[in-house]
Motif scaffolding. Sequence first.
Motif, PDB file in Angstrom:
ATOM      1  N   THR A 188      39.609  -5.909  25.493  1.00 50.74           N
ATOM      2  CA  THR A 188      39.410  -4.545  25.974  1.00 50.74           C
ATOM      3  C   THR A 188      40.148  -4.315  27.286  1.00 50.74           C
ATOM      4  O   THR A 188      40.682  -5.249  27.898  1.00 50.74           O
ATOM      5  N   ASN A 189      40.141  -3.081  27.732  1.00 50.70           N
ATOM      6  CA  ASN A 189      40.809  -2.711  28.970  1.00 50.70           C
ATOM      7  C   ASN A 189      40.175  -3.389  30.179  1.00 50.70           C
ATOM      8  O   ASN A 189      40.816  -3.553  31.219  1.00 50.70           O
ATOM      9  N   LEU A 190      38.898  -3.746  30.055  1.00 48.51           N
ATOM     10  CA  LEU A 190      38.207  -4.453  31.139  1.00 48.51           C
ATOM     11  C   LEU A 190      38.515  -5.943  31.136  1.00 48.51           C
ATOM     12  O   LEU A 190      37.984  -6.688  31.956  1.00 48.51           O
TER      13      LEU A 190
ATOM     14  N   TRP B  17      29.816  -0.485  22.424  1.00 46.38           N
ATOM     15  CA  TRP B  17      30.476  -0.850  23.671  1.00 46.38           C
ATOM     16  C   TRP B  17      31.486   0.233  24.027  1.00 46.38           C
ATOM     17  O   TRP B  17      32.324   0.600  23.205  1.00 46.38           O
TER      18      TRP B  17
ATOM     19  N   ASP C 265      34.606   1.259  25.891  1.00 46.77           N
ATOM     20  CA  ASP C 265      35.770   0.625  26.505  1.00 46.77           C
ATOM     21  C   ASP C 265      36.967   0.939  25.617  1.00 46.77           C
ATOM     22  O   ASP C 265      36.809   1.423  24.495  1.00 46.77           O
TER      23      ASP C 265
END
Length: 620
Positions: A138-140, A119, A121
């Motif tokens: 995560t940043n998302l 992944w 991220d």
Amino acid sequence: MFEEYDVIVVGAGHAGCEAAAAAANMGSKVLLVTMNMHTIAQMSCNPAMGGVAKGQIVREVDALGGQSGIISDRTMIQFRMLNRSKGPAMWSPRCQSDRQMFANEWRETLEKTPNVDFWQDMVRELIVKDGRAVGVKTNLGIEIMAKSVVLTNGTFLNGLIHIGEKNFGGGRTGERAATGITEQLVTLGFEAGRMKTGTPPRVDGRSLNYELMEEQPGDEVPGKFSYADTTSLTHQRSCWITYTNQDVHDILKTGFDKSPMFSGRIKGLGPRYCPSVEDKINRFADKDRHQIFVEPEGWNTVEVYVNGFSTSLPEDIQLKALRKISGFENVKMFRPGYAIEYDYFPPTQLKLTLETHLIENLYFAGQINGTTGYEEAACQGLMAGMNAHLKIREQNPFVLKRSEAYIGVLIDDLINKGTEEPYRMFTSRAEYRTLLRQDNADIRLTERSHAVGLADDKRLENVRRKIAQTAELVAELMKIKVAPEVVNSQLDDYRTSPIKDKTTLHQLLKRPQLTMQEIRKIQPQFSDYLDGFEEDAIEQTEIHVKYDSYIEKEQMMVDKMSRMEDLAIVGNFNYDKVQALSFEGREKLKKAKPQTIGQASRISGVSPSDISVLMIHIGR
């Protein structure tokens, strides 16, 4: 969106790659999270693996079933065994690598590992419940759950890059820093610190005059790292050596007022044993030159790594100084050197499994623990990945002792001594280095790794065959005798004393003037007999015969230390009376007041020789 994983590995440098591969190959479902899929296993600094003590670590990683040795063999452009003129305890394999091939090979290896998912991220936060790591955010804004988490963030945690008076956030040139994790861990009770490292400029090899430099070719018969069936090099690329001079130093000094190191803008401590060129000039003002290693970055690139010229001075000063080096008069620079500051967590906060004390099922590996070097990172990743897998299955942890592996020395040093500067492995750190040779890592470690499910059956079969062949060869050498009238003329040719009575080949091989190659010539029948044996077993036999008394003595010391681990030191012991102690060791012992020999041996600044002296006095 995501299933629950057994292990989430954060970061895809050398530690992260080994952690993911180890856990997955043992049967865990692994997610490898990286900010950039195109920089997996990037060689951020020099394009090389191994070296003094580091080569032993790569061989240990390989013996345990890790991947760094195999990938190094597949992507090297030069191989050298360092310290061949010394005893086998000092022999250290090193290879020059093709930077791009190395990274590509690692990615392909991971992609072919069935239990590894990826992944891309940035992880900005850990998910912690009831004192246990259970996933990442995560940043998302995505939450991914797992039974354990391994942090291998390298230099990315709040990374800050310095070039002269300029600085900007980044974990590596061209890549952004990672934020959030340090701040969260500090609120959870972790102690954090800052360290720094640096890298030299990269230059255009077409602009160099190699005729003004010393060529450094690879070994005539190149070796390899892996005990597996990888192939050796058939052709190699040379490296080159040149030197700085007083003109170079004078130009560099003009930029000292703009140096982030000397101006105080860099707060973190840098590696003592790999200082920047400006630090070398400042610390060793009496030296009028310093060695520069000119290292190609691959088979099909003109990019060259200027090893020994690590710097964070302004880019214009870097270029002016480079052009005063012999062979660099017309050099073109691809990119300047720079220094980078980053967060780390003192490793005294970890268990010997690399799991943190504060948060269960959370593991740290690599530069986050204050180490420097691909090899040191790789072995920590391997151990963290193995132990994360074993922990969630409620199996016994996998821990190596100081007497079993350089990996054991490294982790024991980190956990018990801590480090306030980037930790680098040296043979001098290991008190049992005669036992911890690069040639016998498979004998020491493969069976143990196989027992916990990482090293495969073929590796175990190979090491058992090597052990059996070595035993057979030693027995044969002890059985065959040669007469004086047959061999004395040859012994005279080899400048070793004649024999008076029939003597075994075993006794002759003990002589420093004779190697297995000479024994073959002395006894042709034995030479024919050797044709059925593998080279590894033949080398192992020669080392065993020549150094068996040293090996036996060191094994006795291991046994003695094991018995004396808890030997008490009286509370009022007068260290000032023990003149043979080093000054630093004496001061550290007086301050720490250790209660046992075992505890004393783990105090930073107390050397193995200090412990030997202390044991003698306590024995008295």
